[in-house]
Scaffold this motif. Structure first.
Motif, PDB file in Angstrom:
ATOM      1  N   LEU A 227      -1.295  -3.802   5.984  1.00 23.22           N
ATOM      2  CA  LEU A 227      -0.062  -4.398   5.462  1.00 23.22           C
ATOM      3  C   LEU A 227      -0.231  -4.800   3.998  1.00 23.22           C
ATOM      4  O   LEU A 227       0.687  -4.598   3.186  1.00 23.22           O
ATOM      5  CB  LEU A 227       0.335  -5.609   6.306  1.00 23.22           C
ATOM      6  CG  LEU A 227       1.593  -6.364   5.860  1.00 23.22           C
ATOM      7  CD1 LEU A 227       2.805  -5.438   5.816  1.00 23.22           C
ATOM      8  CD2 LEU A 227       1.845  -7.549   6.789  1.00 23.22           C
ATOM      9  N   GLU A 228      -1.374  -5.359   3.651  1.00 28.18           N
ATOM     10  CA  GLU A 228      -1.625  -5.718   2.254  1.00 28.18           C
ATOM     11  C   GLU A 228      -1.482  -4.495   1.353  1.00 28.18           C
ATOM     12  O   GLU A 228      -0.863  -4.557   0.277  1.00 28.18           O
ATOM     13  CB  GLU A 228      -3.025  -6.316   2.107  1.00 28.18           C
ATOM     14  CG  GLU A 228      -3.167  -7.714   2.687  1.00 28.18           C
ATOM     15  CD  GLU A 228      -4.611  -8.172   2.742  1.00 28.18           C
ATOM     16  OE1 GLU A 228      -5.516  -7.355   2.411  1.00 28.18           O
ATOM     17  OE2 GLU A 228      -4.846  -9.337   3.119  1.00 28.18           O
ATOM     18  N   ARG A 229      -2.058  -3.381   1.777  1.00 25.97           N
ATOM     19  CA  ARG A 229      -1.970  -2.158   0.984  1.00 25.97           C
ATOM     20  C   ARG A 229      -0.532  -1.660   0.901  1.00 25.97           C
ATOM     21  O   ARG A 229      -0.085  -1.191  -0.153  1.00 25.97           O
ATOM     22  CB  ARG A 229      -2.867  -1.087   1.595  1.00 25.97           C
ATOM     23  CG  ARG A 229      -4.358  -1.376   1.505  1.00 25.97           C
ATOM     24  CD  ARG A 229      -5.132  -0.313   2.244  1.00 25.97           C
ATOM     25  NE  ARG A 229      -6.566  -0.544   2.191  1.00 25.97           N
ATOM     26  CZ  ARG A 229      -7.390  -0.308   3.197  1.00 25.97           C
ATOM     27  NH1 ARG A 229      -6.919   0.150   4.340  1.00 25.97           N
ATOM     28  NH2 ARG A 229      -8.679  -0.525   3.065  1.00 25.97           N
ATOM     29  N   ALA A 230       0.191  -1.729   2.030  1.00 23.00           N
ATOM     30  CA  ALA A 230       1.587  -1.278   2.029  1.00 23.00           C
ATOM     31  C   ALA A 230       2.425  -2.102   1.059  1.00 23.00           C
ATOM     32  O   ALA A 230       3.283  -1.561   0.339  1.00 23.00           O
ATOM     33  CB  ALA A 230       2.161  -1.364   3.439  1.00 23.00           C
ATOM     34  N   LEU A 231       2.190  -3.399   1.021  1.00 24.22           N
ATOM     35  CA  LEU A 231       2.918  -4.250   0.082  1.00 24.22           C
ATOM     36  C   LEU A 231       2.521  -3.940  -1.361  1.00 24.22           C
ATOM     37  O   LEU A 231       3.370  -3.913  -2.258  1.00 24.22           O
ATOM     38  CB  LEU A 231       2.658  -5.721   0.410  1.00 24.22           C
ATOM     39  CG  LEU A 231       3.282  -6.216   1.716  1.00 24.22           C
ATOM     40  CD1 LEU A 231       2.724  -7.586   2.083  1.00 24.22           C
ATOM     41  CD2 LEU A 231       4.805  -6.258   1.629  1.00 24.22           C
ATOM     42  N   ASP A 232       1.247  -3.685  -1.572  1.00 32.70           N
ATOM     43  CA  ASP A 232       0.785  -3.366  -2.917  1.00 32.70           C
ATOM     44  C   ASP A 232       1.481  -2.124  -3.470  1.00 32.70           C
ATOM     45  O   ASP A 232       1.866  -2.102  -4.653  1.00 32.70           O
ATOM     46  CB  ASP A 232      -0.732  -3.142  -2.930  1.00 32.70           C
ATOM     47  CG  ASP A 232      -1.524  -4.435  -2.830  1.00 32.70           C
ATOM     48  OD1 ASP A 232      -0.939  -5.506  -3.076  1.00 32.70           O
ATOM     49  OD2 ASP A 232      -2.719  -4.365  -2.489  1.00 32.70           O
ATOM     50  N   VAL A 233       1.646  -1.086  -2.633  1.00 36.90           N
ATOM     51  CA  VAL A 233       2.221   0.170  -3.137  1.00 36.90           C
ATOM     52  C   VAL A 233       3.745   0.137  -3.181  1.00 36.90           C
ATOM     53  O   VAL A 233       4.358   1.075  -3.693  1.00 36.90           O
ATOM     54  CB  VAL A 233       1.742   1.377  -2.304  1.00 36.90           C
ATOM     55  CG1 VAL A 233       0.226   1.492  -2.325  1.00 36.90           C
ATOM     56  CG2 VAL A 233       2.259   1.327  -0.878  1.00 36.90           C
ATOM     57  N   THR A 234       4.353  -0.938  -2.662  1.00 35.15           N
ATOM     58  CA  THR A 234       5.823  -1.020  -2.680  1.00 35.15           C
ATOM     59  C   THR A 234       6.332  -2.196  -3.513  1.00 35.15           C
ATOM     60  O   THR A 234       7.501  -2.578  -3.386  1.00 35.15           O
ATOM     61  CB  THR A 234       6.381  -1.126  -1.248  1.00 35.15           C
ATOM     62  OG1 THR A 234       5.819  -2.276  -0.605  1.00 35.15           O
ATOM     63  CG2 THR A 234       6.081   0.126  -0.442  1.00 35.15           C
ATOM     64  N   GLY A 235       5.465  -2.772  -4.326  1.00 31.55           N
ATOM     65  CA  GLY A 235       5.966  -3.843  -5.190  1.00 31.55           C
ATOM     66  C   GLY A 235       5.045  -5.018  -5.386  1.00 31.55           C
ATOM     67  O   GLY A 235       5.313  -5.898  -6.198  1.00 31.55           O
TER      68      GLY A 235
END
Length: 228
Positions: free
Chosen positions: A57-65
């Protein structure tokens, strides 16, 4: 048949035993929608997997903003887990040749273990839904010993060996978490050219790299034949 020179073989779960991205991706996107973020593709999700749900989830948030406030993150994490738990085996399947390889190892009296950074309760739920639990003498998740002792720390491997009575151990995995855990534990590791890689497969640093589970038995034999 030539004997397998390992008493225990440990496997990572997501991206190694099973292709679970088809169920992880909708759970990630469920959390991203709740955060007002754009969804990510299946292929992007494959690159985010490794280290457990929180890191994914941390990575997903990083790549989306970028990151969110801690309280918001915890809410999103709960949403992800709720969605994933409810759909954990909707599309997940073992990789081609996986079950045959597990059967072949069992005929050599090799004890099989799961060593995953996925939470233990989710790992057991997924394996149960897929009818695979009975194949493994030990199942350890990233929270079994505490997150600070998850891969790439060697603790889960050491504990698995201790639980199963000792003996030569080899690890099988698709990411640097698996390879580094094995190296930190002082045991050999077979890497996979398929799965969910955080670096290109040839850069994993595994002792052997295989393209299909059909190649696992020979890789383990060759690995055991190498000088210490």
């Amino acid at each position: 048949m030539t004997a397998i020179p390992f008493r225990i073989v440990g496997f990572d779960l997501d991206g190694t035993l099973v292709d679970s991205a088809l169920d992880l991706a909708p759970a990630v996107n469920h959390a991203l929608r709740a955060a007002g973020r754009p969804e990510v593709s299946l292929e992007t999700t494959r690159s985010l997997i490794g280290g457990g749900a929180r890191r994914m989830l941390e990575r997903a948030l990083d790549v989306t903003g970028g990151a969110v406030e801690p309280a918001h993150f915890e809410d999103l994490h709960e949403r992800l887990l709720e969605h994933y738990t409810a759909n954990i085996a909707a599309n997940t399947v073992p990789y081609p040749g996986c079950l045959d390889a597990l059967d072949a190892l069992a005929t050599h009296d090799v004890q099989l273990a799961v060593v995953t950074n996925k939470a233990e309760d989710l790992a057991r739920l997924l394996l149960g839904e897929l009818g695979l639990t009975h194949r493994f003498a030990s199942i350890m998740g990233g929270d079994t010993l505490g997150r600070e002792r998850a891969k790439p720390a060697p603790d889960m491997i050491h504990e698995t060996v201790a639980r199963l009575g000792g003996g030569p151990f080899a690890m099988v995995g698709d990411s640097t978490f698996d390879v580094l855990a094995a190296k930190n534990a002082g045991v050999p590791v077979v890497g996979l050219s398929f799965g969910y890689h955080d670096v290109p497969p040839h850069e994993l640093g595994a002792d052997f790299l295989i393209d299909h589970f059909d190649d696992l038995m020979e890789a383990l034999r060759r690995l055991g034949a190498r000088p210490a």
